[in-house]
Design a protein around this motif. Structure first.
Motif, PDB file in Angstrom:
ATOM      1  N   GLY A   1       0.820  -1.209   0.000  1.00 32.11           N
ATOM      2  CA  GLY A   1       0.000   0.000   0.000  1.00 32.11           C
ATOM      3  C   GLY A   1       0.850   1.252   0.000  1.00 32.11           C
ATOM      4  N   GLY A   2       1.956   1.221   0.738  1.00 29.51           N
ATOM      5  CA  GLY A   2       2.854   2.364   0.744  1.00 29.51           C
ATOM      6  C   GLY A   2       3.519   2.585  -0.604  1.00 29.51           C
ATOM      7  N   VAL A   3       3.951   1.500  -1.241  1.00 32.67           N
ATOM      8  CA  VAL A   3       4.566   1.618  -2.564  1.00 32.67           C
ATOM      9  C   VAL A   3       3.553   2.168  -3.573  1.00 32.67           C
ATOM     10  CG1 VAL A   3       5.617   0.353  -4.477  1.00 32.67           C
ATOM     11  CG2 VAL A   3       6.249  -0.200  -2.122  1.00 32.67           C
ATOM     12  N   PHE A   4       2.318   1.676  -3.505  1.00 33.30           N
ATOM     13  CA  PHE A   4       1.277   2.163  -4.411  1.00 33.30           C
ATOM     14  C   PHE A   4       1.029   3.656  -4.200  1.00 33.30           C
ATOM     15  CE2 PHE A   4      -3.233   3.187  -5.076  1.00 33.30           C
ATOM     16  CZ  PHE A   4      -3.344   2.918  -6.423  1.00 33.30           C
ATOM     17  N   THR A   5       0.893   4.067  -2.936  1.00 36.69           N
ATOM     18  CA  THR A   5       0.672   5.481  -2.644  1.00 36.69           C
ATOM     19  C   THR A   5       1.838   6.320  -3.146  1.00 36.69           C
ATOM     20  OG1 THR A   5      -0.616   4.926  -0.673  1.00 36.69           O
ATOM     21  CG2 THR A   5       0.266   7.156  -0.796  1.00 36.69           C
ATOM     22  N   GLY A   6       3.061   5.835  -2.913  1.00 41.07           N
ATOM     23  CA  GLY A   6       4.228   6.559  -3.393  1.00 41.07           C
ATOM     24  C   GLY A   6       4.259   6.675  -4.903  1.00 41.07           C
ATOM     25  N   ALA A   7       3.835   5.605  -5.592  1.00 37.48           N
ATOM     26  CA  ALA A   7       3.804   5.635  -7.053  1.00 37.48           C
ATOM     27  C   ALA A   7       2.824   6.684  -7.563  1.00 37.48           C
ATOM     28  CB  ALA A   7       3.425   4.253  -7.589  1.00 37.48           C
ATOM     29  N   MET A   8       1.633   6.712  -6.973  1.00 35.01           N
ATOM     30  CA  MET A   8       0.622   7.668  -7.408  1.00 35.01           C
ATOM     31  C   MET A   8       1.012   9.103  -7.044  1.00 35.01           C
ATOM     32  SD  MET A   8      -1.713   5.967  -9.027  1.00 35.01           S
ATOM     33  CE  MET A   8      -0.244   5.191  -9.694  1.00 35.01           C
TER      34      MET A   8
END
Length: 399
Positions: free
Chosen positions: A342-349
């Motif tokens: 979830g953190g990686v996804f948020t960082g990507a967006m």
């Protein structure tokens, strides 16, 4: 047997992560050559995180019931296939689909490895044992970019992905022939996934741990995938090898410090170490857009690695304790890995949106701010949870 299992596991994770690290400096260049902008690059990374995130809790819970070895075997085989498929991608959509498939493989590797180490770690030595695993992970992913940059500069883009495939299949063989199918059970028996999730949501300490793991993973996309693009904006020519050296500075510093910091975690206040590590990460990240030479970037990334070297064993030890005493090792590590995704996804967006609308520098500024604010709040949640646990224990003793 446990020592042999630990050595096999660490070697396997090193080989697998070395294969993943090889493609770090290459993937953004390939994506950009296929027409990917900031948001599209974020989606390529996010596809991996979404699939991995959704699958990890399920895999983790099933591993508590069915055993862990064959999940890891399947995940490594998928990684090998991904390395063979990526060079044949002809569009951004192809990369998104293939990276999603890779996310499924990752869901069968990372939480299983965490669960294995959580089981093997003696009580009170969780930080140290998680440090051992982190060394294998960061040495692999730290050395990988250097080799990936060399492959890209000398043999072309495709060679890095084929190297990933070879390394993944080598790890696959190692697990098949050397990893035991089962380990002695330690700690509580796992319940179903849904009841476990409900119980996690009701424990402030667990929520704080998961929130901190989520927040500290937001840094992964701008610090890894966007770094080659940032450095290539400089007036001087930057090679793939130089990008790999910068990434390696962070991950290798992190790896070197895992054992001493892991021992520190087992003896010192974890919340204090978590806050110190987070502030170190945030400050270094905010200065990255101002780096103008390879040496400056290596220094900033080394400082970033020091902060992460504190955070990883702290949160790993916390998660191991929660798995042993409340939820089951695989179940806790599956949800813990979901928080990472979830953190990686948020960082990507966040990084993709910031880059396309405000400039690449803002991807680093906003990420640094988000990481610090969310993690400090998470540390407060952990503190409240620990105080509630102590109060509950006192009441139980009085009874």
């Amino acid at each position: 047997m446990e020592r042999s299992t630990l050595i096999t596991l660490l070697l396997t994770i090193f080989i697998a992560l070395l294969g993943i690290g090889v493609i770090i400096p290459v993937m953004p260049v390939l994506a950009e050559s296929l027409g990917a902008g900031g948001v599209a690059l974020g989606m390529i990374i996010a596809a991996f995180s979404i699939v991995r995130g959704l699958a990890q809790p399920v895999v983790g819970n099933l591993s508590d019931i069915l055993g862990r070895k064959w999940f890891m075997v399947a995940g490594l085989f998928i990684y090998g296939l991904v390395g063979l498929l990526i060079p044949h991608a002809t569009s951004v959509n192809d990369l998104i689909i293939i990276r999603g498939f890779q996310g499924l493989g990752s869901a069968m590797i990372v939480p299983i490895a965490l669960a294995y180490v959580s089981i093997l770690a003696p009580a009170g030595q969780e930080g140290r044992y998680m440090g051992y695993l982190n060394i294998a992970m960061f040495c692999g992913i730290g050395c990988g970019p250097v080799f990936g940059g060399l492959f890209m500069d000398t043999l072309g883009l495709a060679s890095a992905f084929y190297a990933m495939a070879i390394l993944s299949f080598a790890a696959f063989v190692l697990v098949v022939f050397n990893m035991p199918a089962y380990l002695p059970r330690k700690g509580v028996e796992a319940a179903g996934l849904l009841p476990s999730l409900v119980r996690m949501a009701r424990r402030r300490r667990t929520v704080g741990i998961l929130l901190a793991r989520y927040a500290t993973m937001i840094v992964m996309v701008p610090t890894m995938a966007f770094l080659p693009l940032l450095m290539m904006q400089w007036e001087s020519h930057v090679t793939g090898t130089q990008v790999g050296l910068v990434i390696a500075a962070r991950t290798l510093v992190n790896a070197v410090l895992q054992v001493p910091f892991g021992k520190l975690v087992d003896t010192c206040n974890k919340i204090t170490l978590l806050v110190i590590g987070t502030l170190s990460m945030g400050v270094s990240l905010a200065f990255v857009p101002h780096g103008s030479s390879v040496i400056e970037m290596i220094i900033l990334y080394a400082i970033l690695g020091i902060g992460e070297a504190l955070i990883w064993p702290v949160l790993g030890a916390y998660a191991s304790e929660e798995g042993r005493t409340h939820f089951g090792h695989g179940t806790m590590m599956g949800v813990y890995s979901l928080a990472m995704s979830g953190g990686v996804f948020t960082g990507a967006m966040l990084a993709g949106y910031s880059t396309d609308n405000m400039g690449m520098s803002w991807a680093y500024y906003l990420t640094a701010l988000a990481v610090c604010l969310i993690t400090i709040f998470a540390a407060y949640m952990i503190y409240l949870g620990e105080q509630a646990d102590k109060a509950g224990n006192v009441q139980s003793d009085r009874r």
